[in-house]
Write an enzyme that holds these catalytic residues in place. Structure first.
Site, PDB file in Angstrom:
ATOM      1  N   LYS A 221      39.237  34.597  26.865  1.00  0.00           N
ATOM      2  CA  LYS A 221      37.735  35.190  27.719  1.00  0.00           C
ATOM      3  C   LYS A 221      36.810  35.506  26.770  1.00  0.00           C
ATOM      4  O   LYS A 221      37.076  36.647  26.704  1.00  0.00           O
ATOM      5  CB  LYS A 221      38.233  35.880  29.039  1.00  0.00           C
ATOM      6  CG  LYS A 221      37.100  36.303  29.674  1.00  0.00           C
ATOM      7  CD  LYS A 221      37.524  37.282  30.933  1.00  0.00           C
ATOM      8  CE  LYS A 221      36.196  37.529  31.988  1.00  0.00           C
ATOM      9  NZ  LYS A 221      35.236  38.293  31.371  1.00  0.00           N
TER      10      LYS A 221
ATOM     11  N   GLU B  48      41.132  39.112  26.220  1.00  0.00           N
ATOM     12  CA  GLU B  48      39.595  39.158  26.420  1.00  0.00           C
ATOM     13  C   GLU B  48      39.006  40.198  25.150  1.00  0.00           C
ATOM     14  O   GLU B  48      39.003  41.389  25.470  1.00  0.00           O
ATOM     15  CB  GLU B  48      39.168  39.738  27.668  1.00  0.00           C
ATOM     16  CG  GLU B  48      37.679  40.071  27.799  1.00  0.00           C
ATOM     17  CD  GLU B  48      37.465  40.431  29.278  1.00  0.00           C
ATOM     18  OE1 GLU B  48      36.161  40.768  29.339  1.00  0.00           O
ATOM     19  OE2 GLU B  48      38.401  40.775  29.980  1.00  0.00           O
TER      20      GLU B  48
ATOM     21  N   ARG C 178      40.957  49.824  51.168  1.00  0.00           N
ATOM     22  CA  ARG C 178      41.026  49.009  50.262  1.00  0.00           C
ATOM     23  C   ARG C 178      41.874  47.710  50.335  1.00  0.00           C
ATOM     24  O   ARG C 178      41.594  46.693  50.229  1.00  0.00           O
ATOM     25  CB  ARG C 178      41.492  49.610  48.935  1.00  0.00           C
ATOM     26  CG  ARG C 178      40.731  50.731  48.584  1.00  0.00           C
ATOM     27  CD  ARG C 178      41.117  51.270  47.027  1.00  0.00           C
ATOM     28  NE  ARG C 178      42.233  52.086  47.188  1.00  0.00           N
ATOM     29  CZ  ARG C 178      42.640  53.378  47.132  1.00  0.00           C
ATOM     30  NH1 ARG C 178      41.478  54.093  47.500  1.00  0.00           N
ATOM     31  NH2 ARG C 178      43.767  53.849  47.336  1.00  0.00           N
TER      32      ARG C 178
ATOM     33  N   LYS D 102      45.979  40.010  32.363  1.00  0.00           N
ATOM     34  CA  LYS D 102      44.694  40.355  31.468  1.00  0.00           C
ATOM     35  C   LYS D 102      44.553  41.679  30.757  1.00  0.00           C
ATOM     36  O   LYS D 102      45.129  42.527  31.331  1.00  0.00           O
ATOM     37  CB  LYS D 102      43.579  40.059  32.306  1.00  0.00           C
ATOM     38  CG  LYS D 102      42.155  39.990  31.702  1.00  0.00           C
ATOM     39  CD  LYS D 102      41.042  39.771  32.567  1.00  0.00           C
ATOM     40  CE  LYS D 102      40.581  41.318  33.232  1.00  0.00           C
ATOM     41  NZ  LYS D 102      39.853  41.840  32.348  1.00  0.00           N
TER      42      LYS D 102
END
Length: 230
Positions: free
Chosen positions: A219, A177, A46, A136
């Site tokens: 968003k 969002e 990763r 976020k």
């Protein structure tokens, strides 16, 4: 961070001709993607994958910010440079998704609430020290028979507003969002109605929580008919 500094970071995120790269796939999600190309999903693979993304030549010409997974925020390049430092050297902002995903909302309507407020203040301080500039949080609102309920909308926008206030308190710009899902057979008119109701509730909650609107990024979802609409 001062209000003016938050505003400047928000402006950089939405710079003309640039976008925000979402590299915050959770461990289960990226495992599914790696399996398709027969790559084992371990921490090193990763790390190498994210390093490949962040060292792409000319990346800063098109990317203003990168949303990182918590694991990635702490990882380094082969040369021992933390990923946020690497991105910052290219004038690319580092961010992190801070919510803990959705859980069933009480009741039998099949609605969801996003969790993650517990301990968020201390986590935000750590993320800022590691080099993050923005955060976020995603809430999901589903349209269906008798839903969304007022409870679902209100619970989710209150969490979004609290998240945004805590982020700004820690000197981080929140990406807010509230996503109206496209699952279902609802019309575009119904989607517009729910989107309007959700956004009105959201900005009311942001106002009550004294969130500086100049220092956030919204968003929103697109207003479209559901996937199953005839």
């Amino acid at each position: 961070m001062k209000k003016e500094d938050l505003t400047e970071v928000a402006r950089r995120l939405v710079a003309p001709n640039k976008g925000v790269l979402a590299a915050d796939e959770s461990t289960p999600t990226i495992k599914k993607r790696f399996e398709k190309i027969q790559v084992e999903s371990n921490e090193e693979n990763r790390r190498v994958y994210r390093q490949m993304l962040f060292t792409t030549p000319g990346l800063s010409e098109f990317i203003s910010g990168v949303i990182l997974f918590e694991e990635t925020l702490r990882q380094e390049t082969d040369d021992g440079v933390l990923f946020p430092e690497l991105l910052n050297s290219q004038r690319i902002l580092s961010g992190i998704k801070v919510d803990k995903g959705t859980k069933p909302l009480e009741g039998d309507l099949g609605e969801k609430v996003t969790e993650g407020l517990d301990g968020l203040r201390s986590r935000l301080e750590e993320y800022r020290e590691l080099g993050a500039s923005f955060t976020k949080w995603r809430a999901v609102i589903k349209i269906g028979r008798k839903i969304p309920s007022s409870k679902c909308i209100n619970v989710n926008v209150q969490s979004l507003a609290r998240f945004a206030a805590l982020s700004q308190e820690s000197g981080l710009v929140p990406i807010v969002e509230p996503e109206i899902l496209m699952d279902g057979d609802h019309s575009i008119e119904r989607c517009e109605e729910v989107t309007r109701e959700t956004l009105e509730a959201l900005f009311g909650a942001l106002y009550i929580n004294k969130v500086s609107l100049e220092g956030i990024c919204l968003k929103p979802n697109m207003v479209l008919s559901g996937y199953g609409c005839s």
